[in-house]
Design a protein around this motif. Structure first.
Motif, PDB file in Angstrom:
ATOM      1  N   MET A 128       0.857  -1.187   0.000  1.00  0.00           N
ATOM      2  CA  MET A 128       0.000   0.000   0.000  1.00  0.00           C
ATOM      3  C   MET A 128       0.895   1.240   0.000  1.00  0.00           C
ATOM      4  N   ALA A 129       0.346   2.369  -0.432  1.00  0.00           N
ATOM      5  CA  ALA A 129       1.108   3.619  -0.430  1.00  0.00           C
ATOM      6  C   ALA A 129       0.190   4.777  -0.074  1.00  0.00           C
ATOM      7  N   ALA A 130       0.721   5.716   0.692  1.00  0.00           N
ATOM      8  CA  ALA A 130      -0.027   6.924   1.057  1.00  0.00           C
ATOM      9  C   ALA A 130       0.225   7.998   0.009  1.00  0.00           C
ATOM     10  N   VAL A 131      -0.849   8.634  -0.439  1.00  0.00           N
ATOM     11  CA  VAL A 131      -0.758   9.693  -1.448  1.00  0.00           C
ATOM     12  C   VAL A 131      -1.302  10.976  -0.834  1.00  0.00           C
ATOM     13  N   LEU A 132      -0.473  12.010  -0.811  1.00  0.00           N
ATOM     14  CA  LEU A 132      -0.864  13.286  -0.202  1.00  0.00           C
ATOM     15  C   LEU A 132      -0.901  14.396  -1.243  1.00  0.00           C
ATOM     16  N   GLY A 133      -1.907  15.252  -1.138  1.00  0.00           N
ATOM     17  CA  GLY A 133      -1.927  16.481  -1.921  1.00  0.00           C
ATOM     18  C   GLY A 133      -2.542  16.395  -3.300  1.00  0.00           C
ATOM     19  N   LEU A 134      -3.319  15.348  -3.571  1.00  0.00           N
ATOM     20  CA  LEU A 134      -4.015  15.255  -4.855  1.00  0.00           C
ATOM     21  C   LEU A 134      -5.507  15.014  -4.626  1.00  0.00           C
ATOM     22  N   GLU A 135      -6.320  15.448  -5.576  1.00  0.00           N
ATOM     23  CA  GLU A 135      -7.752  15.161  -5.499  1.00  0.00           C
ATOM     24  C   GLU A 135      -7.983  13.666  -5.711  1.00  0.00           C
ATOM     25  N   ASP A 136      -9.021  13.157  -5.042  1.00  0.00           N
ATOM     26  CA  ASP A 136      -9.340  11.731  -5.148  1.00  0.00           C
ATOM     27  C   ASP A 136      -9.492  11.287  -6.597  1.00  0.00           C
ATOM     28  N   LYS A 137     -10.170  12.105  -7.395  1.00  0.00           N
ATOM     29  CA  LYS A 137     -10.466  11.728  -8.779  1.00  0.00           C
ATOM     30  C   LYS A 137      -9.190  11.509  -9.580  1.00  0.00           C
ATOM     31  N   ILE A 138      -8.184  12.344  -9.363  1.00  0.00           N
ATOM     32  CA  ILE A 138      -6.909  12.212 -10.092  1.00  0.00           C
ATOM     33  C   ILE A 138      -6.226  10.908  -9.694  1.00  0.00           C
ATOM     34  N   VAL A 139      -6.231  10.614  -8.400  1.00  0.00           N
ATOM     35  CA  VAL A 139      -5.618   9.366  -7.909  1.00  0.00           C
ATOM     36  C   VAL A 139      -6.336   8.155  -8.522  1.00  0.00           C
ATOM     37  N   GLU A 140      -7.656   8.203  -8.526  1.00  0.00           N
ATOM     38  CA  GLU A 140      -8.443   7.101  -9.100  1.00  0.00           C
ATOM     39  C   GLU A 140      -8.122   6.901 -10.577  1.00  0.00           C
ATOM     40  N   GLU A 141      -8.034   7.998 -11.317  1.00  0.00           N
ATOM     41  CA  GLU A 141      -7.760   7.909 -12.763  1.00  0.00           C
ATOM     42  C   GLU A 141      -6.382   7.325 -13.033  1.00  0.00           C
ATOM     43  N   ILE A 142      -5.381   7.727 -12.254  1.00  0.00           N
ATOM     44  CA  ILE A 142      -4.024   7.215 -12.442  1.00  0.00           C
ATOM     45  C   ILE A 142      -3.965   5.724 -12.101  1.00  0.00           C
ATOM     46  N   CYS A 143      -4.665   5.319 -11.039  1.00  0.00           N
ATOM     47  CA  CYS A 143      -4.722   3.889 -10.698  1.00  0.00           C
ATOM     48  C   CYS A 143      -5.341   3.075 -11.837  1.00  0.00           C
ATOM     49  N   GLU A 144      -6.420   3.630 -12.410  1.00  0.00           N
ATOM     50  CA  GLU A 144      -7.124   2.929 -13.490  1.00  0.00           C
ATOM     51  C   GLU A 144      -6.240   2.690 -14.709  1.00  0.00           C
ATOM     52  N   ARG A 145      -5.382   3.660 -15.014  1.00  0.00           N
ATOM     53  CA  ARG A 145      -4.578   3.499 -16.231  1.00  0.00           C
ATOM     54  C   ARG A 145      -3.185   2.910 -15.970  1.00  0.00           C
ATOM     55  N   THR A 146      -2.903   2.565 -14.719  1.00  0.00           N
ATOM     56  CA  THR A 146      -1.625   1.934 -14.384  1.00  0.00           C
ATOM     57  C   THR A 146      -1.707   0.433 -14.656  1.00  0.00           C
ATOM     58  N   GLU A 147      -0.666  -0.100 -15.280  1.00  0.00           N
ATOM     59  CA  GLU A 147      -0.622  -1.538 -15.563  1.00  0.00           C
ATOM     60  C   GLU A 147      -0.562  -2.339 -14.264  1.00  0.00           C
ATOM     61  N   GLY A 148      -1.356  -3.410 -14.177  1.00  0.00           N
ATOM     62  CA  GLY A 148      -1.399  -4.241 -12.972  1.00  0.00           C
ATOM     63  C   GLY A 148      -2.537  -3.847 -12.051  1.00  0.00           C
ATOM     64  N   ILE A 149      -2.602  -4.518 -10.900  1.00  0.00           N
ATOM     65  CA  ILE A 149      -3.679  -4.261  -9.938  1.00  0.00           C
ATOM     66  C   ILE A 149      -3.255  -3.179  -8.955  1.00  0.00           C
ATOM     67  N   VAL A 150      -3.924  -2.034  -9.006  1.00  0.00           N
ATOM     68  CA  VAL A 150      -3.720  -0.970  -8.013  1.00  0.00           C
ATOM     69  C   VAL A 150      -5.004  -0.146  -7.957  1.00  0.00           C
ATOM     70  N   VAL A 151      -5.502   0.045  -6.739  1.00  0.00           N
ATOM     71  CA  VAL A 151      -6.790   0.734  -6.543  1.00  0.00           C
ATOM     72  C   VAL A 151      -6.714   1.695  -5.363  1.00  0.00           C
ATOM     73  N   ALA A 152      -7.664   2.630  -5.324  1.00  0.00           N
ATOM     74  CA  ALA A 152      -7.824   3.487  -4.143  1.00  0.00           C
ATOM     75  C   ALA A 152      -8.394   2.624  -3.019  1.00  0.00           C
ATOM     76  N   ALA A 153      -7.756   2.633  -1.853  1.00  0.00           N
ATOM     77  CA  ALA A 153      -8.130   1.718  -0.764  1.00  0.00           C
ATOM     78  C   ALA A 153      -8.697   2.420   0.462  1.00  0.00           C
ATOM     79  N   ASN A 154      -8.109   3.542   0.858  1.00  0.00           N
ATOM     80  CA  ASN A 154      -8.568   4.269   2.050  1.00  0.00           C
ATOM     81  C   ASN A 154      -8.747   5.746   1.703  1.00  0.00           C
ATOM     82  N   TYR A 155      -9.988   6.211   1.740  1.00  0.00           N
ATOM     83  CA  TYR A 155     -10.261   7.648   1.575  1.00  0.00           C
ATOM     84  C   TYR A 155     -10.234   8.236   2.988  1.00  0.00           C
ATOM     85  N   ASN A 156      -9.054   8.661   3.449  1.00  0.00           N
ATOM     86  CA  ASN A 156      -8.901   9.033   4.861  1.00  0.00           C
ATOM     87  C   ASN A 156      -9.394  10.434   5.187  1.00  0.00           C
ATOM     88  N   CYS A 157      -9.055  11.397   4.330  1.00  0.00           N
ATOM     89  CA  CYS A 157      -9.523  12.775   4.460  1.00  0.00           C
ATOM     90  C   CYS A 157      -9.177  13.468   3.150  1.00  0.00           C
TER      91      CYS A 157
END
Length: 292
Positions: A128-157
């Protein structure tokens, strides 16, 4: 309105629960019952163990659960929640505190969950990895187009999201997220890809255990991780709990919905104060406190 929130894995610390055990006969009895149910003296590890011993999955999850649930139970008549929620593992603590599960059934499920998750982690390299300073939608889009399995897991704040999946895919996503402007995209020291499709083997094992367990109507609504909405129907609670292992923790949305439904005070029951910090980042007007 009073909301009680229950922390998840990562909140553990050496000495956790010791003061409760020593001060309250009720707490002591529950801790000793837990030792019997688990078949080992988890209290010895909680009170005197090293950080590494506490990090073992079969210890961590029951330890955080026990600290949270027993603390809530020792509040007695003062424990009057209008709503509850728990972060990941904390959802089990919330369900027991709110009377949807018995103490024994909750502990058994948490123990099975921990072991099933540990086994799922051993199947393939994942993280898992923590991502700081980006909108959720951007993170989701990058995960979607990344090769392999990677998803948004914890919407913390807002501005703090955790991604989860196959190690190479998470690493690729981190690089892309930094290029997209993330302040940080940092791998976390965890055993595997929680709240992602990588947990499917654990979900299957836990589904049978949850299906075989009796759930009651809680004393107040629980805002579950999967839906982020108020749930009170026992069958619906069960279904959401089964899906939880492979679905994201919608903590931001849960807190926002609790506030929209009237929550004014969030009391954290369990080790640490991480959730109080997240609640404040979600809504700086919200009042927070620690249960004691």
């Amino acid at each position: 309105m009073k909301a009680y929130v229950f922390p998840g894995q990562g909140a553990q610390f050496t000495g956790m629960g010791k003061e409760l055990y020593e001060k309250s006969d009720e707490a002591k009895a529950l801790f000793e019952k837990a030792n019997e149910i688990l078949g080992f003296r988890i209290t010895d590890i909680m009170f005197e163990g090293t950080a590494d011993e506490l990090k073992e999955t079969k210890v961590t999850q029951p330890a955080v659960f026990l600290h949270s649930v027993i603390l809530a139970k020792t509040l007695g008549a003062d424990f009057k929640p209008d709503m509850v929620a728990g972060h990941s593992l904390g959802e089990f603590s919330a369900l027991v505190a709110a009377g949807a599960l018995t103490f024994e059934d909750g502990l058994n499920l948490v123990s099975k969950r921990a072991i099933a998750m540990q086994k799922a982690c051993e199947i393939a390299p994942s993280t898992m990895a923590a991502v700081l300073g980006l909108e959720d939608k951007i993170v989701e889009e990058i995960c979607e187009r990344t090769e392999g399995i990677v998803v948004a897991a914890n919407y913390n704040c807002p501005g703090q999201l955790v991604i989860s999946g196959e190690t190479p895919a998470v690493e690729r996503a981190c690089e892309a997220l930094k290029i997209a402007g993330a302040r940080r995209a940092l791998l976390l020291p965890v055993g595997g890809a929680f709240h992602s499709p990588m947990m499917e083997p654990a979900r299957e094992k836990l589904a049978d255990a949850i299906a075989a367990t009796t759930f009651s109507k809680p004393i107040c609504p629980i805002y579950q991780n999967v839906t982020a909405t108020a749930v009170i129907n026992p069958e619906e609670i069960k279904e959401n709990l089964i899906v939880q292992l492979t679905a994201p923790v919608r903590w931001t949305q849960s807190v926002q919905n609790m506030i929209a439904d009237g929550a004014t005070l969030f009391t954290e029951a369990g080790p640490g104060n991480v959730l109080q910090g997240l609640v404040k980042k979600i809504n700086k007007e919200a009042q927070t406190a620690s249960a004691s």
